[in-house]
Enzyme design. Structure first.
Site, PDB file in Angstrom:
ATOM      1  N   ASP A 123       0.850  -1.181   0.000  1.00  0.00           N
ATOM      2  CA  ASP A 123       0.000   0.000   0.000  1.00  0.00           C
ATOM      3  C   ASP A 123       0.900   1.251   0.000  1.00  0.00           C
ATOM      4  O   ASP A 123       1.840   1.328  -0.783  1.00  0.00           O
ATOM      5  CB  ASP A 123      -0.952  -0.060   1.205  1.00  0.00           C
ATOM      6  N   ASP A 250      -7.175  -8.629  -4.405  1.00  0.00           N
ATOM      7  CA  ASP A 250      -7.091  -7.190  -4.149  1.00  0.00           C
ATOM      8  C   ASP A 250      -7.404  -6.431  -5.427  1.00  0.00           C
ATOM      9  O   ASP A 250      -6.551  -6.303  -6.306  1.00  0.00           O
ATOM     10  CB  ASP A 250      -5.705  -6.794  -3.649  1.00  0.00           C
ATOM     11  N   HIS A 280      -6.383  -7.183   0.275  1.00  0.00           N
ATOM     12  CA  HIS A 280      -5.433  -6.072   0.180  1.00  0.00           C
ATOM     13  C   HIS A 280      -4.418  -6.138   1.314  1.00  0.00           C
ATOM     14  O   HIS A 280      -3.220  -5.942   1.094  1.00  0.00           O
ATOM     15  CB  HIS A 280      -6.187  -4.747   0.215  1.00  0.00           C
TER      16      HIS A 280
END
Length: 306
Positions: A123, A250, A280
């Site tokens: 991320d 994801d 995710h």
């Protein structure tokens, strides 16, 4: 700069997170300093593994991977980004910028004198970590990228991200644990959800987590577009070992691994993998699977002593 500090009492009782807090101080760009939290576990003389979290998680995300890595003799560093976890939290959303986060995070490299780093980034850990790799390639020995990207705004981010971005700005109360829960494929225990909520006892503590989605470059006039393009030019020449370990569930980052494998020469010949049954936040869904991929990657790519 005005900032908030989450009371230590908020972190008491996190039985799955038995780690000693460490702090360093960073410039607040207003004549003062703020406190930045990090974990420092394992062999202090061992090779460094730097684990970078994203939005809206904190170092708690890696709690189930740390021991697997330190048991193999490595030193594990896990910062909390400013505005997240046990780090101080600027009170105004305008205090948060992409560049400031890079500058704050750079203190982990400089103040701890880290070298030969193996980076694990997911991320926003990639949006920041890959920039640091491009700006300080001599400090990094290997990179493992998981569910992340380094966007320039040259390509549309996709519907899943745009829906998330809109939700993050319109929801009345920012549901930190709910976001983690919604982006995993396994059932999270109430104690785990409490752990993700722990740093944010009020909405006032959430300025950073609320602002982060707006800092992702989605247009070419973004203030960081040119810098991210420049970083890509360095990454296109980065020949040190680079592996992707994206998950299979994801929608936000799907396909980013193929782009990295195409553009970054260090990815050639590596055992890229897809983490199965992972959302995710694959560190939450499949921590041991990801840890084993990391350890095998390190073992397969020893640092040259020449």
């Amino acid at each position: 700069m005005q900032y908030l500090r989450t009371p230590d009492a908020c972190f008491e009782g996190l039985t799955a997170y038995p780690f000693k807090p460490n702090y360093l101080f960073v410039d607040d760009f207003d004549g003062g300093e703020m406190r930045m939290h990090y974990l420092d576990e394992g062999n202090k003389d061992g090779e460094v593994v730097l684990l970078l979290h994203g939005e809206p998680s904190w170092s708690f995300l890696y709690r189930n991977m740390i021991r697997s890595i330190t048991d193999k003799g490595y030193r594990v560093i896990v910062p909390d980004l400013i505005g997240f976890g046990r780090s101080d939290k600027p009170a105004q959303r305008s205090d948060y910028t992409y560049q400031r986060h890079l500058d704050w995070l750079r203190n982990i490299l400089s103040q701890l004198s880290l070298e030969n780093i193996t980076l694990v980034c997911q991320d926003w850990g990639g949006l920041l970590g890959l920039r640091l790799v491009a700006e300080h390639p001599d400090k990094f020995a290997r990179v493992l990228a998981a569910n992340t990207m380094l966007p320039t705004g040259d390509h549309a981010p996709g519907d899943a991200f745009m829906k998330w971005r809109t939700f993050s700005q319109e929801v009345a109360e920012f549901p930190v644990a709910g976001i983690i829960k919604g982006a995993t494929v396994t059932e999270l225990a109430p104690s785990v959800l409490e752990g993700y909520n722990a740093p944010y006892p009020s909405e006032e503590h959430k300025a950073g987590v609320r602002q982060f989605p707006l800092l992702v470059p989605i247009t070419t006039d973004d203030p960081q577009t040119e810098n991210n393009r420049a970083a890509w030019e360095v990454l296109k020449r980065f020949t040190k070992p680079f592996i992707t370990a994206f998950s299979d569930s994801d929608p936000v980052t799907a396909g980013g691994d193929k782009i990295m494998q195409k553009l970054i020469p260090g990815t050639q010949g590596q055992s890229h993998t897809t983490i199965t049954n992972g959302g995710h936040f694959l560190q939450e869904d499949q921590p041991q699977q990801l840890a084993q991929v990391l350890l095998q990657f390190i073992n397969d790519n020893p640092i040259s002593t020449n």
